[in-house]
Design a protein around this motif. Sequence first.
Motif, PDB file in Angstrom:
ATOM      1  N   THR A   4      57.671  53.943  28.551  1.00 30.57           N
ATOM      2  CA  THR A   4      56.820  52.861  28.459  1.00 30.57           C
ATOM      3  C   THR A   4      55.562  52.835  29.357  1.00 30.57           C
ATOM      4  OG1 THR A   4      58.704  51.262  27.996  1.00 30.57           O
ATOM      5  CG2 THR A   4      56.708  50.241  28.765  1.00 30.57           C
ATOM      6  N   ILE A   5      54.305  52.960  28.833  1.00 32.30           N
ATOM      7  CA  ILE A   5      53.158  52.972  29.698  1.00 32.30           C
ATOM      8  C   ILE A   5      52.313  51.765  29.266  1.00 32.30           C
ATOM      9  CG2 ILE A   5      53.397  55.575  29.559  1.00 32.30           C
ATOM     10  CD1 ILE A   5      51.032  55.688  27.432  1.00 32.30           C
ATOM     11  N   THR A   6      51.332  51.767  30.267  1.00 32.13           N
ATOM     12  CA  THR A   6      50.150  50.785  30.022  1.00 32.13           C
ATOM     13  C   THR A   6      48.839  51.302  29.641  1.00 32.13           C
ATOM     14  OG1 THR A   6      51.200  49.212  31.498  1.00 32.13           O
ATOM     15  CG2 THR A   6      49.049  48.764  31.164  1.00 32.13           C
ATOM     16  N   ILE A   7      48.375  50.942  28.485  1.00 29.54           N
ATOM     17  CA  ILE A   7      47.008  51.333  28.350  1.00 29.54           C
ATOM     18  C   ILE A   7      45.945  50.368  28.626  1.00 29.54           C
ATOM     19  CG2 ILE A   7      45.334  51.790  26.059  1.00 29.54           C
ATOM     20  CD1 ILE A   7      47.553  53.860  26.453  1.00 29.54           C
ATOM     21  N   LYS A   8      44.960  50.633  29.386  1.00 28.58           N
ATOM     22  CA  LYS A   8      43.943  49.672  29.686  1.00 28.58           C
ATOM     23  C   LYS A   8      42.660  49.817  28.833  1.00 28.58           C
ATOM     24  CE  LYS A   8      45.157  49.552  34.446  1.00 28.58           C
ATOM     25  NZ  LYS A   8      45.010  49.952  36.135  1.00 28.58           N
ATOM     26  N   VAL A   9      42.176  48.768  28.260  1.00 31.83           N
ATOM     27  CA  VAL A   9      40.964  48.760  27.341  1.00 31.83           C
ATOM     28  C   VAL A   9      40.160  47.847  27.851  1.00 31.83           C
ATOM     29  CG1 VAL A   9      40.470  48.344  24.960  1.00 31.83           C
ATOM     30  CG2 VAL A   9      42.566  49.345  25.337  1.00 31.83           C
ATOM     31  N   LYS A  10      38.951  48.032  27.775  1.00 33.04           N
ATOM     32  CA  LYS A  10      37.618  47.255  28.142  1.00 33.04           C
ATOM     33  C   LYS A  10      37.386  46.402  26.978  1.00 33.04           C
ATOM     34  CE  LYS A  10      32.725  46.996  29.355  1.00 33.04           C
ATOM     35  NZ  LYS A  10      31.351  47.761  29.612  1.00 33.04           N
ATOM     36  N   LEU A  11      37.497  45.031  27.313  1.00 31.22           N
ATOM     37  CA  LEU A  11      36.872  43.864  26.381  1.00 31.22           C
ATOM     38  C   LEU A  11      35.378  43.775  26.769  1.00 31.22           C
ATOM     39  CD1 LEU A  11      39.848  41.440  26.645  1.00 31.22           C
ATOM     40  CD2 LEU A  11      39.509  43.299  24.892  1.00 31.22           C
ATOM     41  N   ASN A  12      34.799  43.313  25.425  1.00 30.77           N
ATOM     42  CA  ASN A  12      33.436  43.040  25.175  1.00 30.77           C
ATOM     43  C   ASN A  12      33.205  41.530  24.648  1.00 30.77           C
ATOM     44  OD1 ASN A  12      32.285  45.533  26.151  1.00 30.77           O
ATOM     45  ND2 ASN A  12      33.157  46.207  24.326  1.00 30.77           N
ATOM     46  N   PRO A  13      33.658  40.467  25.510  1.00 28.69           N
ATOM     47  CA  PRO A  13      33.673  39.214  25.035  1.00 28.69           C
ATOM     48  C   PRO A  13      32.183  38.426  24.915  1.00 28.69           C
ATOM     49  CG  PRO A  13      34.476  39.122  26.948  1.00 28.69           C
ATOM     50  CD  PRO A  13      34.573  40.646  26.752  1.00 28.69           C
ATOM     51  N   THR A  14      32.037  37.665  23.787  1.00 29.79           N
ATOM     52  CA  THR A  14      30.929  36.794  24.037  1.00 29.79           C
ATOM     53  C   THR A  14      30.967  35.905  24.995  1.00 29.79           C
ATOM     54  OG1 THR A  14      31.839  35.141  22.468  1.00 29.79           O
ATOM     55  CG2 THR A  14      30.826  37.252  21.530  1.00 29.79           C
ATOM     56  N   ASN A  15      29.749  35.285  25.396  1.00 30.44           N
ATOM     57  CA  ASN A  15      29.745  33.952  26.275  1.00 30.44           C
ATOM     58  C   ASN A  15      31.017  32.984  26.066  1.00 30.44           C
ATOM     59  OD1 ASN A  15      27.764  35.414  27.938  1.00 30.44           O
ATOM     60  ND2 ASN A  15      26.198  34.134  26.650  1.00 30.44           N
ATOM     61  N   GLU A  16      31.189  32.601  24.819  1.00 31.81           N
ATOM     62  CA  GLU A  16      32.000  31.627  24.353  1.00 31.81           C
ATOM     63  C   GLU A  16      33.473  32.162  24.740  1.00 31.81           C
ATOM     64  OE1 GLU A  16      31.656  28.563  23.650  1.00 31.81           O
ATOM     65  OE2 GLU A  16      29.490  28.642  24.130  1.00 31.81           O
ATOM     66  N   GLN A  17      33.571  33.364  24.160  1.00 34.30           N
ATOM     67  CA  GLN A  17      34.893  33.895  24.489  1.00 34.30           C
ATOM     68  C   GLN A  17      35.451  34.056  26.099  1.00 34.30           C
ATOM     69  OE1 GLN A  17      34.524  37.403  22.319  1.00 34.30           O
ATOM     70  NE2 GLN A  17      35.077  36.309  20.263  1.00 34.30           N
ATOM     71  N   ILE A  18      34.168  34.393  26.910  1.00 29.75           N
ATOM     72  CA  ILE A  18      34.434  34.407  28.423  1.00 29.75           C
ATOM     73  C   ILE A  18      35.105  33.085  28.762  1.00 29.75           C
ATOM     74  CG2 ILE A  18      33.130  34.392  30.523  1.00 29.75           C
ATOM     75  CD1 ILE A  18      31.682  37.008  29.151  1.00 29.75           C
ATOM     76  N   LYS A  19      34.497  32.094  28.442  1.00 20.04           N
ATOM     77  CA  LYS A  19      34.996  30.804  28.852  1.00 20.04           C
ATOM     78  C   LYS A  19      36.338  30.515  28.463  1.00 20.04           C
ATOM     79  CE  LYS A  19      30.287  28.333  28.578  1.00 20.04           C
ATOM     80  NZ  LYS A  19      29.592  27.425  27.819  1.00 20.04           N
ATOM     81  N   LEU A  20      36.645  30.938  27.403  1.00 20.01           N
ATOM     82  CA  LEU A  20      38.096  30.842  26.895  1.00 20.01           C
ATOM     83  C   LEU A  20      38.995  31.579  27.717  1.00 20.01           C
ATOM     84  CD1 LEU A  20      37.482  30.818  23.042  1.00 20.01           C
ATOM     85  CD2 LEU A  20      38.287  29.035  24.228  1.00 20.01           C
ATOM     86  N   ILE A  21      38.588  32.853  27.930  1.00 24.48           N
ATOM     87  CA  ILE A  21      39.462  33.991  28.820  1.00 24.48           C
ATOM     88  C   ILE A  21      39.664  33.079  30.220  1.00 24.48           C
ATOM     89  CG2 ILE A  21      39.660  35.973  29.879  1.00 24.48           C
ATOM     90  CD1 ILE A  21      38.309  37.009  27.353  1.00 24.48           C
ATOM     91  N   ASP A  22      38.502  32.666  30.688  1.00 21.94           N
ATOM     92  CA  ASP A  22      38.286  32.191  32.098  1.00 21.94           C
ATOM     93  C   ASP A  22      39.199  31.060  32.183  1.00 21.94           C
ATOM     94  OD1 ASP A  22      36.767  34.358  32.926  1.00 21.94           O
ATOM     95  OD2 ASP A  22      34.960  33.005  33.133  1.00 21.94           O
ATOM     96  N   ASN A  23      39.126  30.138  31.360  1.00 22.62           N
ATOM     97  CA  ASN A  23      39.723  28.830  31.584  1.00 22.62           C
ATOM     98  C   ASN A  23      41.141  28.792  31.228  1.00 22.62           C
ATOM     99  OD1 ASN A  23      37.515  27.366  32.096  1.00 22.62           O
ATOM    100  ND2 ASN A  23      37.039  26.805  29.971  1.00 22.62           N
ATOM    101  N   GLY A  24      41.492  29.845  30.292  1.00 25.88           N
ATOM    102  CA  GLY A  24      43.105  30.289  29.908  1.00 25.88           C
ATOM    103  C   GLY A  24      43.794  30.898  31.115  1.00 25.88           C
ATOM    104  N   SER A  25      42.873  31.702  31.837  1.00 21.81           N
ATOM    105  CA  SER A  25      43.752  32.460  32.865  1.00 21.81           C
ATOM    106  C   SER A  25      43.953  31.647  33.985  1.00 21.81           C
ATOM    107  CB  SER A  25      42.783  33.622  33.382  1.00 21.81           C
ATOM    108  OG  SER A  25      42.492  34.650  32.407  1.00 21.81           O
ATOM    109  N   LEU A  26      42.955  30.626  34.534  1.00 22.37           N
ATOM    110  CA  LEU A  26      43.369  29.721  35.580  1.00 22.37           C
ATOM    111  C   LEU A  26      44.322  28.845  35.113  1.00 22.37           C
ATOM    112  CD1 LEU A  26      39.766  28.961  36.392  1.00 22.37           C
ATOM    113  CD2 LEU A  26      40.951  30.244  37.781  1.00 22.37           C
ATOM    114  N   ASP A  27      44.390  28.471  33.835  1.00 23.86           N
ATOM    115  CA  ASP A  27      45.611  27.566  33.807  1.00 23.86           C
ATOM    116  C   ASP A  27      46.789  28.091  33.383  1.00 23.86           C
ATOM    117  OD1 ASP A  27      44.032  25.240  33.010  1.00 23.86           O
ATOM    118  OD2 ASP A  27      43.430  25.812  30.901  1.00 23.86           O
ATOM    119  N   TYR A  28      46.999  29.598  33.288  1.00 21.93           N
ATOM    120  CA  TYR A  28      48.025  30.516  33.122  1.00 21.93           C
ATOM    121  C   TYR A  28      48.675  30.476  34.641  1.00 21.93           C
ATOM    122  CZ  TYR A  28      51.276  34.248  31.833  1.00 21.93           C
ATOM    123  OH  TYR A  28      52.463  34.903  31.707  1.00 21.93           O
TER     124      TYR A  28
END
Length: 357
Positions: A4-28
Motif C-alpha cells: 500500500t502506497i500513497t500517490i500525490k496528484v496536483k489538482l487544478n480546481p476552478t474558483n467555484e470548485q475551490i470554494k467547495l473544497i475549502d468549505n467541505g474541508s472546514l466542515d469535515y
Amino acid sequence: MNQTITIKVKLNPTNEQIKLIDNGSLDYIKTINELVSEMVIDKKTTNKTSASVITPLNSAVKNQAIKDAKSVFKKAKKSKYKIIPVLKKPVIVWNNQNYTIKGNNISMPFIIDGKSKKIEIKADLNNDIFDTLSNAKLGTLRVTKKGRKYIAQISITLNIEPKTNGQVMGVDLGILIPAVATTQNGKVKFFGNGRQNKYYRRYYKTKRAKLSKAKKLNAIINMNNKEQRYMHNQDHKISRDIVNFAKENNVSVIRLECLEGISKTTRTSRKNKKNLHDWSFYRLSIYIEYKANLEGIRVEYVNPKYTSQTCPKCGERHKANGRSYFCKDCGFRTHRDLVGAKNIINATVIDGRSLSA
C-alpha cells in the motif's frame, strides 16, 4: 505480495470548485473535532450514524468523519484524556466507492443546494500515474491544501509478484556513511555523504541560533522545514539507489539491522551524539522497505548485536579502529561498515523466518 502506497496528484480546481473544497474541508475537520469532544465528555465511543450527524457533507463523507473521529478518540483515551488532539489543517476524505478517476479528471461528491453532486476536477495525471492507478486497488482519497496548491492523496494497494531465488543483500546504516550494501557474491556499494549531511546540520543549527537571538520565530520554523525537506530528500535518494543496486544484482531479499531505539541505547562520542539523535534510521529503513516491496524485493530485519565487531571470515570479535576493521586472529581487514553489511547477510532475522543465506 500486497503493498500500500500513497500517490500525490496536483489538482487544478476552478474558483467555484475551490470554494467547495475549502468549505467541505472546514466542515469535515469541524465535524471530527465536535464528535471527539462529545466522546471525551461521555468517556465512550459514539454510536452516531451519518443520519444523526448534522453537517453539510454527504453521507459517505460523514461516515468517514465518524471513523476518523473514533480513531482520534482512541488516542485521547490512551493518554487518559491528558492529550486531546484537535485537528486544525483543513482536509476532506472520501472512501474508494465515492470518487472516480477518468482521463485527467477526478470526480468527487459535494453538497450543492442541499443535494450530493459529483464534480469533475482536473488533475495532473500523467501516463505513468494513470497506469499505476489503473492497475491498483484504490483506497481513500484525501484532498489537502499546501500553500496555494490543492493536492489529492490517493491510497492504493498494488499486488506485486515477489522475486524468488535471488541473492540476499545486507545493508549497514550509519552516520558518517549513511549506507553500505553488499551482496552474497561480493558486490559492494557505499551510499550517501555523511560529512555533507553533518555540514548541513551544523549550518542550520548556526542559522537558528542567530535567528533565535533576533527573536525571528517564523524564520526559525521555515528554517526547520528546509532542514527536514533536505534530510527527507537525502533519504529518498539513498533508498532509491539501494533498491536500484539490488535490482541490478538480482537481489530478492534485503536485510537491515533492526535499529529501533538506537538513539536511546547506543553509547557514542560527544562529537556524534547529536548527529545520532537527529538522524532517522527508522525513516530510511521505511523508505528502503516500501521501495523494495514495489519491486517485489522482500525486506527482513535482523538482530544488530555485534554485527560491526564480528569477523565475517573467522567469527572472532574485535572492535574497529576508526573506519578500519582488522581481525587479529585471521588477518582479515576491510572497512568497518562493510563488516556490518557482510554480517547482516547471515544474522538472525528478528521474526525467525530466516532464509538460508
